[in-house]
Design a protein around this motif. Structure first.
Motif, short mmCIF file in Angstrom:
data_model
loop_
_atom_site.label_atom_id
_atom_site.label_comp_id
_atom_site.label_asym_id
_atom_site.label_seq_id
_atom_site.Cartn_x
_atom_site.Cartn_y
_atom_site.Cartn_z
N GLU A 250 -3.77 18.88 -81.28
CA GLU A 250 -3.59 18.52 -79.87
C GLU A 250 -2.61 17.36 -79.74
OE1 GLU A 250 -7.64 17.94 -78.64
OE2 GLU A 250 -7.95 20.08 -78.30
N GLY A 251 -2.69 16.41 -80.67
CA GLY A 251 -1.75 15.30 -80.69
C GLY A 251 -0.32 15.76 -81.00
N ILE A 252 -0.19 16.69 -81.91
CA ILE A 252 1.13 17.24 -82.26
C ILE A 252 1.75 17.91 -81.03
CG2 ILE A 252 2.34 19.01 -83.61
CD1 ILE A 252 0.15 18.45 -85.82
N ILE A 253 0.95 18.72 -80.33
CA ILE A 253 1.44 19.40 -79.13
C ILE A 253 1.81 18.36 -78.07
CG2 ILE A 253 0.82 20.94 -77.21
CD1 ILE A 253 1.52 22.35 -79.91
N GLY A 254 1.05 17.29 -77.97
CA GLY A 254 1.39 16.22 -77.05
C GLY A 254 2.75 15.62 -77.35
N ILE A 255 3.04 15.40 -78.62
CA ILE A 255 4.35 14.88 -79.04
C ILE A 255 5.45 15.87 -78.67
CG2 ILE A 255 5.78 14.36 -81.07
CD1 ILE A 255 3.16 13.21 -82.35
N VAL A 256 5.22 17.15 -78.95
CA VAL A 256 6.21 18.18 -78.64
C VAL A 256 6.48 18.23 -77.13
CG1 VAL A 256 6.59 20.69 -78.63
CG2 VAL A 256 5.70 19.57 -80.68
N GLU A 257 5.43 18.20 -76.33
CA GLU A 257 5.60 18.26 -74.88
C GLU A 257 6.31 17.01 -74.34
OE1 GLU A 257 1.59 19.18 -73.68
OE2 GLU A 257 2.03 21.33 -73.68
N ASP A 258 6.00 15.85 -74.91
CA ASP A 258 6.71 14.62 -74.50
C ASP A 258 8.20 14.73 -74.80
OD1 ASP A 258 4.37 13.45 -73.62
OD2 ASP A 258 4.12 12.16 -75.40
N GLU A 259 8.54 15.24 -75.97
CA GLU A 259 9.95 15.40 -76.33
C GLU A 259 10.63 16.42 -75.43
OE1 GLU A 259 11.93 13.61 -78.50
OE2 GLU A 259 10.14 12.34 -78.45
N ALA A 260 9.91 17.48 -75.05
CA ALA A 260 10.48 18.49 -74.15
C ALA A 260 10.83 17.87 -72.80
CB ALA A 260 9.50 19.65 -73.98
N ARG A 261 9.97 17.00 -72.31
CA ARG A 261 10.25 16.33 -71.03
C ARG A 261 11.45 15.38 -71.17
NH1 ARG A 261 4.74 16.75 -70.64
NH2 ARG A 261 4.26 14.79 -71.66
N LYS A 262 11.50 14.63 -72.26
CA LYS A 262 12.59 13.67 -72.47
C LYS A 262 13.94 14.34 -72.67
CE LYS A 262 9.74 10.30 -74.89
NZ LYS A 262 9.48 9.73 -76.22
N ARG A 263 13.94 15.46 -73.42
CA ARG A 263 15.20 16.07 -73.84
C ARG A 263 15.51 17.40 -73.13
NH1 ARG A 263 16.27 12.54 -77.76
NH2 ARG A 263 14.60 11.77 -79.07
N SER A 264 14.66 17.79 -72.24
CA SER A 264 14.87 18.98 -71.40
C SER A 264 15.09 20.28 -72.18
CB SER A 264 16.06 18.75 -70.46
OG SER A 264 15.83 17.63 -69.64
N PHE A 265 14.22 20.57 -73.12
CA PHE A 265 14.27 21.89 -73.74
C PHE A 265 13.07 22.69 -73.25
CE2 PHE A 265 12.55 18.98 -77.03
CZ PHE A 265 11.32 19.56 -77.30
N SER A 266 13.20 24.02 -73.34
CA SER A 266 12.17 24.88 -72.76
C SER A 266 11.40 25.71 -73.78
CB SER A 266 12.80 25.81 -71.73
OG SER A 266 13.79 26.61 -72.36
#
Length: 113
Positions: free
Chosen positions: A8-24
């Protein structure tokens, strides 16, 4: 099973990076796991698929890189590689080892669209 919470923490990191860097879409998540971390790579693999199922990483491949345990031997002043805690120094046999690496778990890189 603490691996579920770790995923769950890993997915949180991935989702944070997606918001910062705008990937889908996330294609690959590369994760480093130290041999002294008390994390079972097989359990992480299983839990990752379950946790990622309804997220941006739902089809992502999880690549796990196992990093060695390292320690400083106080008796012979040597950096050594160890596979588990409390084993003797492979150079001199002393048990006076201070762990210096191999306890960590980190997201090393992401392959995204």
């Amino acid at each position: 099973m603490h691996e579920m919470a770790l995923c769950e923490g890993i997915i949180g990191i991935v989702e944070d990076e997606a918001r910062k860097r705008s990937f889908s879409k996330v294609k690959v998540v590369c994760l480093e796991i130290g041999v002294l971390s008390h994390v079972a790579p097989e359990a992480i693999q299983f839990c990752f698929e379950a946790v990622a199922a309804r997220t941006i990483a739902r089809d992502a491949k999880l690549e796990i890189i196992e990093t060695p345990g390292t320690a400083w031997c106080m008796a012979c002043s040597t950096n050594v590689e160890i596979r588990q805690r409390y084993e003797p120094c492979p150079s001199c046999g002393s048990h006076q080892l201070q762990v210096t690496g191999g306890e960590e778990m980190r997201v090393k890189e992401l392959e995204v669209d």
